[in-house]
Design a protein around this motif. Structure first.
Motif, PDB file in Angstrom:
ATOM      1  N   MET A 111      -7.394  12.020  -0.084  1.00 19.10           N
ATOM      2  CA  MET A 111      -6.174  11.240  -0.192  1.00 19.10           C
ATOM      3  C   MET A 111      -6.300  10.248  -1.347  1.00 19.10           C
ATOM      4  N   LYS A 112      -5.258  10.167  -2.144  1.00 11.94           N
ATOM      5  CA  LYS A 112      -5.233   9.193  -3.225  1.00 11.94           C
ATOM      6  C   LYS A 112      -4.980   7.813  -2.634  1.00 11.94           C
ATOM      7  N   ASP A 113      -5.537   6.816  -3.279  1.00 15.38           N
ATOM      8  CA  ASP A 113      -5.317   5.446  -2.841  1.00 15.38           C
ATOM      9  C   ASP A 113      -4.542   4.718  -3.927  1.00 15.38           C
ATOM     10  N   TYR A 114      -4.070   3.555  -3.605  1.00 11.39           N
ATOM     11  CA  TYR A 114      -3.295   2.756  -4.540  1.00 11.39           C
ATOM     12  C   TYR A 114      -4.179   2.171  -5.635  1.00 11.39           C
ATOM     13  N   HIS A 115      -3.651   2.169  -6.849  1.00  8.49           N
ATOM     14  CA  HIS A 115      -4.348   1.553  -7.973  1.00  8.49           C
ATOM     15  C   HIS A 115      -4.297   0.033  -7.810  1.00  8.49           C
ATOM     16  N   ILE A 116      -5.390  -0.622  -8.132  1.00 13.90           N
ATOM     17  CA  ILE A 116      -5.468  -2.078  -8.066  1.00 13.90           C
ATOM     18  C   ILE A 116      -5.808  -2.609  -9.455  1.00 13.90           C
ATOM     19  N   ASN A 117      -4.989  -3.533  -9.937  1.00 16.62           N
ATOM     20  CA  ASN A 117      -5.273  -4.246 -11.181  1.00 16.62           C
ATOM     21  C   ASN A 117      -5.998  -5.536 -10.826  1.00 16.62           C
ATOM     22  N   VAL A 118      -7.047  -5.860 -11.578  1.00 16.66           N
ATOM     23  CA  VAL A 118      -7.740  -7.143 -11.411  1.00 16.66           C
ATOM     24  C   VAL A 118      -7.858  -7.752 -12.802  1.00 16.66           C
ATOM     25  N   PHE A 119      -7.417  -8.992 -12.934  1.00 14.62           N
ATOM     26  CA  PHE A 119      -7.485  -9.647 -14.238  1.00 14.62           C
ATOM     27  C   PHE A 119      -7.694 -11.143 -14.061  1.00 14.62           C
ATOM     28  N   TYR A 120      -8.243 -11.759 -15.103  1.00  8.09           N
ATOM     29  CA  TYR A 120      -8.486 -13.196 -15.073  1.00  8.09           C
ATOM     30  C   TYR A 120      -7.232 -13.925 -15.550  1.00  8.09           C
ATOM     31  N   SER A 121      -6.868 -14.995 -14.857  1.00  5.32           N
ATOM     32  CA  SER A 121      -5.724 -15.820 -15.223  1.00  5.32           C
ATOM     33  C   SER A 121      -6.226 -17.196 -15.661  1.00  5.32           C
ATOM     34  N   ASP A 122      -6.041 -17.485 -16.954  1.00  7.22           N
ATOM     35  CA  ASP A 122      -6.408 -18.816 -17.450  1.00  7.22           C
ATOM     36  C   ASP A 122      -5.598 -19.893 -16.736  1.00  7.22           C
ATOM     37  N   GLU A 123      -4.325 -19.609 -16.516  1.00 13.90           N
ATOM     38  CA  GLU A 123      -3.432 -20.584 -15.874  1.00 13.90           C
ATOM     39  C   GLU A 123      -3.909 -20.942 -14.469  1.00 13.90           C
ATOM     40  N   ASP A 124      -4.333 -19.925 -13.712  1.00 17.56           N
ATOM     41  CA  ASP A 124      -4.776 -20.148 -12.336  1.00 17.56           C
ATOM     42  C   ASP A 124      -6.276 -20.428 -12.233  1.00 17.56           C
ATOM     43  N   GLU A 125      -6.982 -20.219 -13.338  1.00 15.57           N
ATOM     44  CA  GLU A 125      -8.432 -20.407 -13.379  1.00 15.57           C
ATOM     45  C   GLU A 125      -9.147 -19.578 -12.315  1.00 15.57           C
ATOM     46  N   GLY A 126      -8.748 -18.323 -12.226  1.00 13.18           N
ATOM     47  CA  GLY A 126      -9.353 -17.402 -11.278  1.00 13.18           C
ATOM     48  C   GLY A 126      -8.821 -16.011 -11.508  1.00 13.18           C
ATOM     49  N   TYR A 127      -9.173 -15.119 -10.629  1.00 10.49           N
ATOM     50  CA  TYR A 127      -8.799 -13.718 -10.759  1.00 10.49           C
ATOM     51  C   TYR A 127      -7.605 -13.382  -9.868  1.00 10.49           C
ATOM     52  N   ILE A 128      -6.752 -12.536 -10.399  1.00 10.36           N
ATOM     53  CA  ILE A 128      -5.593 -12.026  -9.669  1.00 10.36           C
ATOM     54  C   ILE A 128      -5.810 -10.528  -9.481  1.00 10.36           C
ATOM     55  N   ALA A 129      -5.532 -10.040  -8.304  1.00  7.58           N
ATOM     56  CA  ALA A 129      -5.546  -8.605  -8.032  1.00  7.58           C
ATOM     57  C   ALA A 129      -4.166  -8.248  -7.504  1.00  7.58           C
ATOM     58  N   ASP A 130      -3.616  -7.144  -8.005  1.00  2.01           N
ATOM     59  CA  ASP A 130      -2.319  -6.707  -7.499  1.00  2.01           C
ATOM     60  C   ASP A 130      -2.276  -5.194  -7.376  1.00  2.01           C
ATOM     61  N   ILE A 131      -1.346  -4.737  -6.540  1.00  3.18           N
ATOM     62  CA  ILE A 131      -1.137  -3.311  -6.326  1.00  3.18           C
ATOM     63  C   ILE A 131       0.289  -3.007  -6.768  1.00  3.18           C
ATOM     64  N   PRO A 132       0.462  -2.420  -7.956  1.00  3.01           N
ATOM     65  CA  PRO A 132       1.803  -2.205  -8.500  1.00  3.01           C
ATOM     66  C   PRO A 132       2.739  -1.384  -7.612  1.00  3.01           C
ATOM     67  N   ASP A 133       2.212  -0.434  -6.864  1.00  3.65           N
ATOM     68  CA  ASP A 133       3.061   0.401  -6.009  1.00  3.65           C
ATOM     69  C   ASP A 133       3.613  -0.329  -4.791  1.00  3.65           C
ATOM     70  N   LEU A 134       3.007  -1.457  -4.427  1.00  6.34           N
ATOM     71  CA  LEU A 134       3.442  -2.210  -3.258  1.00  6.34           C
ATOM     72  C   LEU A 134       4.020  -3.542  -3.742  1.00  6.34           C
ATOM     73  N   SER A 135       5.316  -3.644  -3.739  1.00  4.34           N
ATOM     74  CA  SER A 135       5.993  -4.822  -4.278  1.00  4.34           C
ATOM     75  C   SER A 135       5.435  -6.121  -3.724  1.00  4.34           C
ATOM     76  N   PHE A 136       5.105  -7.017  -4.629  1.00  4.96           N
ATOM     77  CA  PHE A 136       4.630  -8.369  -4.303  1.00  4.96           C
ATOM     78  C   PHE A 136       3.304  -8.395  -3.544  1.00  4.96           C
ATOM     79  N   CYS A 137       2.532  -7.320  -3.619  1.00  5.91           N
ATOM     80  CA  CYS A 137       1.225  -7.291  -2.955  1.00  5.91           C
ATOM     81  C   CYS A 137       0.171  -7.719  -3.970  1.00  5.91           C
ATOM     82  N   SER A 138      -0.283  -8.964  -3.832  1.00  7.57           N
ATOM     83  CA  SER A 138      -1.274  -9.495  -4.756  1.00  7.57           C
ATOM     84  C   SER A 138      -2.136 -10.525  -4.038  1.00  7.57           C
TER      85      SER A 138
END
Length: 72
Positions: free
Chosen positions: A1-28
């Motif tokens: 089974m395929k799973d959802y892609h997860i983006n992980v990136f550093y946010s200078d503004e938040d001074e930490g990492y953000i992870a989100d799942i593009p296929d699931l609206s507002f899931c971060s």
């Protein structure tokens, strides 16, 4: 089974990492480390899917693929 892609990136503004799942609206999620953000978004994903199921909201199939993985 395929799973959802997860983006992980550093946010200078938040001074930490953000992870989100593009296929699931507002899931971060946020974490001080990339690993923490990934762990937190896995928890958010389960909550998102459980809530959608209980509320009768359609659950999208995993479709998002970053441009680097798309065929030319």
């Amino acid at each position: 089974m395929k799973d959802y892609h997860i983006n992980v990136f550093y946010s200078d503004e938040d001074e930490g990492y953000i992870a989100d799942i593009p296929d699931l609206s507002f899931c971060s999620a946020f974490g001080v480390t990339a690993q923490e953000a990934l762990h937190q978004v896995e928890i958010a994903k389960e909550a998102w899917l459980t809530t959608a199921s209980k509320e009768g909201i359609p659950i999208p199939e995993p479709r998002y693929r970053p441009a680097i993985y798309q065929a030319a």
